[in-house]
Write a protein that holds these residues in place. Structure first.
Motif, PDB file in Angstrom:
ATOM      1  N   VAL A 396     -82.219 -69.114 -19.079  1.00  0.00           N
ATOM      2  CA  VAL A 396     -80.933 -68.511 -19.458  1.00  0.00           C
ATOM      3  C   VAL A 396     -81.151 -67.071 -19.939  1.00  0.00           C
ATOM      4  O   VAL A 396     -80.392 -66.167 -19.577  1.00  0.00           O
ATOM      5  CB  VAL A 396     -80.248 -69.353 -20.550  1.00  0.00           C
ATOM      6  CG1 VAL A 396     -79.044 -68.612 -21.113  1.00  0.00           C
ATOM      7  CG2 VAL A 396     -79.806 -70.693 -19.987  1.00  0.00           C
ATOM      8  N   THR A 397     -82.178 -66.857 -20.743  1.00  0.00           N
ATOM      9  CA  THR A 397     -82.489 -65.498 -21.197  1.00  0.00           C
ATOM     10  C   THR A 397     -82.845 -64.606 -20.017  1.00  0.00           C
ATOM     11  O   THR A 397     -82.464 -63.434 -19.971  1.00  0.00           O
ATOM     12  CB  THR A 397     -83.654 -65.525 -22.205  1.00  0.00           C
ATOM     13  OG1 THR A 397     -83.344 -66.442 -23.253  1.00  0.00           O
ATOM     14  CG2 THR A 397     -83.873 -64.149 -22.817  1.00  0.00           C
ATOM     15  N   GLY A 398     -83.548 -65.160 -19.027  1.00  0.00           N
ATOM     16  CA  GLY A 398     -83.906 -64.390 -17.840  1.00  0.00           C
ATOM     17  C   GLY A 398     -82.714 -63.947 -17.024  1.00  0.00           C
ATOM     18  O   GLY A 398     -82.786 -62.941 -16.303  1.00  0.00           O
ATOM     19  N   CYS A 399     -81.589 -64.680 -17.115  1.00  0.00           N
ATOM     20  CA  CYS A 399     -80.371 -64.261 -16.406  1.00  0.00           C
ATOM     21  C   CYS A 399     -79.861 -62.914 -16.917  1.00  0.00           C
ATOM     22  O   CYS A 399     -79.060 -62.258 -16.244  1.00  0.00           O
ATOM     23  CB  CYS A 399     -79.286 -65.329 -16.549  1.00  0.00           C
ATOM     24  SG  CYS A 399     -79.625 -66.847 -15.631  1.00  0.00           S
ATOM     25  N   HIS A 400     -80.310 -62.520 -18.109  1.00  0.00           N
ATOM     26  CA  HIS A 400     -79.959 -61.209 -18.654  1.00  0.00           C
ATOM     27  C   HIS A 400     -80.526 -60.082 -17.799  1.00  0.00           C
ATOM     28  O   HIS A 400     -80.075 -58.936 -17.894  1.00  0.00           O
ATOM     29  CB  HIS A 400     -80.504 -61.116 -20.085  1.00  0.00           C
ATOM     30  CG  HIS A 400     -79.995 -59.961 -20.881  1.00  0.00           C
ATOM     31  ND1 HIS A 400     -78.772 -59.360 -20.650  1.00  0.00           N
ATOM     32  CD2 HIS A 400     -80.552 -59.273 -21.920  1.00  0.00           C
ATOM     33  CE1 HIS A 400     -78.597 -58.368 -21.506  1.00  0.00           C
ATOM     34  NE2 HIS A 400     -79.667 -58.297 -22.274  1.00  0.00           N
ATOM     35  N   SER A 401     -81.510 -60.398 -16.946  1.00  0.00           N
ATOM     36  CA  SER A 401     -82.129 -59.376 -16.097  1.00  0.00           C
ATOM     37  C   SER A 401     -81.748 -59.541 -14.636  1.00  0.00           C
ATOM     38  O   SER A 401     -82.417 -59.000 -13.750  1.00  0.00           O
ATOM     39  CB  SER A 401     -83.657 -59.447 -16.236  1.00  0.00           C
ATOM     40  OG  SER A 401     -84.144 -60.710 -15.824  1.00  0.00           O
ATOM     41  N   GLY A 402     -80.682 -60.284 -14.344  1.00  0.00           N
ATOM     42  CA  GLY A 402     -80.287 -60.540 -12.970  1.00  0.00           C
ATOM     43  C   GLY A 402     -79.260 -59.557 -12.446  1.00  0.00           C
ATOM     44  O   GLY A 402     -78.844 -58.622 -13.141  1.00  0.00           O
ATOM     45  N   MET A 403     -78.817 -59.773 -11.198  1.00  0.00           N
ATOM     46  CA  MET A 403     -77.845 -58.899 -10.537  1.00  0.00           C
ATOM     47  C   MET A 403     -76.425 -59.409 -10.750  1.00  0.00           C
ATOM     48  O   MET A 403     -75.679 -59.617  -9.803  1.00  0.00           O
ATOM     49  CB  MET A 403     -78.132 -58.813  -9.040  1.00  0.00           C
ATOM     50  CG  MET A 403     -79.445 -58.173  -8.666  1.00  0.00           C
ATOM     51  SD  MET A 403     -79.578 -57.776  -6.896  1.00  0.00           S
ATOM     52  CE  MET A 403     -79.164 -59.322  -6.122  1.00  0.00           C
ATOM     53  N   GLY A 404     -76.052 -59.679 -11.988  1.00  0.00           N
ATOM     54  CA  GLY A 404     -74.710 -60.150 -12.261  1.00  0.00           C
ATOM     55  C   GLY A 404     -74.527 -61.594 -11.833  1.00  0.00           C
ATOM     56  O   GLY A 404     -75.449 -62.410 -11.897  1.00  0.00           O
TER      57      GLY A 404
END
Length: 447
Positions: A396-404
């Motif tokens: 979930v924290t890694g989704c902070h670095s995704g493309m929206g």
């Protein structure tokens, strides 16, 4: 005309691959092999004769064939299949094919128009978001949203300092590293992050917006690739060390039955079950339109408005048992059938291959990888300390670095944890908006 005939060689390789798959499997993705071959033949003939319709049925057929083909190939490559190969190939192979004209213009143009005009990502996020929230346990929902901000904030701080340190070690300017590498990574993707960030940077630094956007887009794309790969690795880690994994459950005190399971609806009458799914779908669309209205009137982010409404319904016990079951079925249907076709559309429509390749310099790659890795590692450790399953907290924290939204879909698919979509949206939308606001405020003060 050149673009049409350039597909001959890839089609020969494709035919050979199909022959090999026919021996070992009876389906490609969810499509039975005979139906897959018939549908592929129809599309190929229509393309050859320049008669492919630009309607929604044709687009669904194209995206289904493209998405599940890439996914199946990704599952077949020995090493790649362990690091999210299905997601990586479904997203980035079409981008490569478009850039090198292996996909004909008659195919690419309608996909891009379909993506731009019909916004299929909105439907997917609405159904998955509402479906996962309404089918979640009420107490789990309250505790999960209260806790997820802790690893998110801690991870963002650690990632910022780690990224600046690694960038400085590789000779990058600290100012450039922070504002043009680290901030874009955690800004929330393209539409909600890169565009407002580039507009703000352009005005404050008196630079053309196009030049600024060209600098930060490759960073976001490579960060998303890193997050996909690391999430797939975490999934493998969870299978080996199952005490670190909740198999999609965020909290350690959450019962196994509290998250979405496909057999959750097995006791229902099939007719009533389909009605419940339809009702849940209409509910998701209603929440989406309320979000659109809130965005037009108050400039509030529509996905966050959808999320808040769904949470409030759950908190005040407005979700009936039939709606709960329908939401679970809706979530399962869309995550099973639409994920890879959607990723294929993302690859064709919004993933420029040249910008992705431009990021492959050692200093930039090292900085981006260190930032994403430290972000997820901190989420893992902090999540473990506060009673969350560490692998779920890290993803979930890694989704902070995704493309929206598209990045969330890819990351959660690679880790087989699409039920975490509500928490991923918090990480992406709220975390991204906070990052953009803080970055623009700081750069204005120190311009």
């Amino acid at each position: 005309m050149t673009a049409i005939y350039s597909i001959d060689e890839p089609m020969k390789n494709f035919a050979q691959w199909i022959q090999s798959k026919a021996v070992s499997c009876k389906s490609i993705g969810i499509i039975p092999l005979p139906l897959y071959l018939l549908l592929t033949a129809c599309l190929f003939i229509l393309l050859r004769t320049h008669q492919l319709p630009h309607d929604i049925c044709s687009m669904i057929a194209v995206l289904v064939i493209g998405g599940f083909t890439c996914s199946e190939i990704g599952r077949s490559v020995p090493l790649l299949k362990h690091i999210g190969g299905s997601v990586i190939l479904a997203t980035f192979v079409p981008s490569y094919l478009v850039a090198h004209h292996y996909l004909p213009y008659e195919l690419v143009a309608p996909i891009q128009a379909f993506w731009k005009n019909d916004h299929p990502l909105y439907l997917f996020i609405a159904t998955v978001l509402v479906g996962s929230v309404l089918s979640m346990d009420r107490l789990t929902l309250i505790q999960g949203f209260a806790k997820i901000f802790v690893p998110l904030v801690c991870g963002s701080i650690v990632a910022a300092f780690t990224g600046m340190l690694v960038g400085w070690m590789f000779g990058l300017d600290v100012f450039h590293t922070f504002f043009f590498i680290i901030v874009p990574i955690m800004a929330g993707g393209f539409g909600e992050g890169a565009i407002p960030l580039s507009i703000g940077y352009a005005k404050i630094l008196e630079q053309p917006q196009g030049d600024v956007l060209a600098q930060i887009l490759p960073v976001i794309m490579f960060a998303n690739l890193c997050a996909i790969t690391l999430s797939a690795v975490l999934h493998l880690l969870g299978r080996r060390f199952n005490h670190y994994s909740g198999d999609g459950r965020l909290q350690k005190n959450q019962n196994v039955g509290e998250h979405i399971e496909k057999n959750e609806t097995s006791h229902l009458d099939s007719r009533q079950f389909l009605i419940n799914i339809a009702v849940a779908g209409v509910t998701a669309i209603t929440f989406y339109l309320i979000g659109v209205l809130a965005h037009q009137l108050f400039a509030w982010p529509a996905p966050i408005v959808m999320l808040v409404i769904a949470i409030l319904m759950k908190l005040f016990n407005f979700v009936t048992p039939s709606m709960h079951q329908g939401a679970a079925g809706l979530h399962y249907f869309f995550t099973t059938t639409a994920t890879y076709p959607l990723l294929f559309a993302i690859g064709v429509a919004v993933t420029p291959w040249d910008k992705l390749v431009a990021v492959f310099t050692v200093p930039l790659m090292a900085t981006v990888f260190a930032t994403v890795t430290s972000l997820m590692a901190t989420g893992f450790m902090v999540g473990r300390r506060i009673g969350l399953f560490p692998i779920e907290a890290a993803i979930v924290t890694g989704c902070h670095s995704g493309m929206g939204g598209g990045g969330d879909v890819a990351i959660l698919t690679a880790s087989n944890r699409m039920m975490l979509m509500p928490f991923a949206q918090i990480s992406t939308r709220i975390g991204g908006a906070a990052t953009v606001i803080i970055a623009l405020s700081v750069i204005y003060l120190f311009r």
